[in-house]
Scaffold this active site. Structure first.
Site, PDB file in Angstrom:
ATOM      1  N   ASP A   9       0.960  -1.253  -0.097  1.00 38.11           N
ATOM      2  CA  ASP A   9      -0.054  -0.090   0.043  1.00 38.11           C
ATOM      3  C   ASP A   9       0.912   1.370  -0.178  1.00 38.11           C
ATOM      4  OD1 ASP A   9      -1.861  -1.999   0.365  1.00 38.11           O
ATOM      5  OD2 ASP A   9      -2.781  -1.077   2.054  1.00 38.11           O
ATOM      6  N   LYS A 102      -7.298  -4.707  -3.369  1.00 39.83           N
ATOM      7  CA  LYS A 102      -8.173  -5.310  -2.225  1.00 39.83           C
ATOM      8  C   LYS A 102      -9.203  -3.973  -1.770  1.00 39.83           C
ATOM      9  CE  LYS A 102      -4.480  -4.115   1.273  1.00 39.83           C
ATOM     10  NZ  LYS A 102      -5.060  -2.962   1.786  1.00 39.83           N
ATOM     11  N   CYS A 147      -2.076  -2.320   7.604  1.00 40.45           N
ATOM     12  CA  CYS A 147      -2.098  -3.302   6.595  1.00 40.45           C
ATOM     13  C   CYS A 147      -0.842  -3.997   6.505  1.00 40.45           C
ATOM     14  CB  CYS A 147      -2.213  -2.453   5.270  1.00 40.45           C
ATOM     15  SG  CYS A 147      -4.078  -1.930   5.314  1.00 40.45           S
TER      16      CYS A 147
END
Ligand SMILES: [Zn+2]
Length: 203
Positions: A9, A102, A147
């Protein structure tokens, strides 16, 4: 032993200037690029994950104040610059073989909830790694306490030897980052300091 690198990310909205900025995010983008270029040969596969929201429901606090635990400012909306990777990640992306997106319609913290398209079929991260015989993964990116944490814990659940490259991560808050590091270590994740200029990458 076959090793994979998972870059989590490293997107505009999670870096300085984004809608949900994590201090040190741009430095992580630069560090991950330098590291990936220097160490690409050590990895059998290099992948990236991306938070990728169309309408993730209560994950976005569109009607009120985010609590920064389960609800967040609008971020990583598909089609906006916020969802793009930081430009400083470009050198790393040249080595990235697949991007696992996602969270289109729900919250998704772990890269293992993401999927990529390979020859017209959706493939999850666990299958991608399994098909390549990966037994060990190094995880880096944003955010350590969310994350990165979720991705590393899922990697352990998949039976992978898992290292978090802490110097190539940035966390949202010190308290939750400390808690995440404890939780990851308790789950058997090796939390390693490792920089492009650092010593032996992997003891
Ligand atoms: Zn999100």
């Amino acid at each position: 032993m076959s090793r994979g690198l998972i870059i989590v990310d490293v997107q505009h909205d999670f870096c300085e200037g984004g809608s949900l900025p994590v201090t040190g995010g741009i430095a992580v983008a630069e560090g991950v690029s330098a590291y990936t270029v220097a160490h690409a040969q050590e990895y059998a596969t290099i992948v990236a994950t991306a938070d990728w929201h169309v309408d993730p429901g209560e994950h976005w606090a569109t009607d009120g104040e985010p609590d920064f635990v389960t609800s967040w400012p609008v971020h990583c909306e598909v089609g906006t610059e916020g969802a793009d990777f930081r430009p400083e990640l470009a050198a790393a992306l040249e080595h990235v073989q697949a991007v696992f997106r996602k969270g289109e319609h729900e919250a998704a913290y772990s890269g293992f909830e993401g999927s990529t398209e390979v020859h017209g079929r959706r493939l999850g991260l666990a299958d991608w790694l399994r098909e390549r015989g990966i037994t060990t993964v190094d995880v880096c990116g944003i955010a350590t306490d969310h994350c990165v944490r979720a991705t590393a814990l899922d990697a352990r659940r998949e039976g992978l030897e898992t290292h978090v490259l802490l110097d190539l991560c940035a966390g949202v808050a010190p308290r939750t980052t400390e808690a995440a590091l404890r939780e990851m270590r308790d789950a058997g994740v090796v939390v390693a300091h490792d920089t492009p200029a650092g010593g032996p990458a992997h003891p």
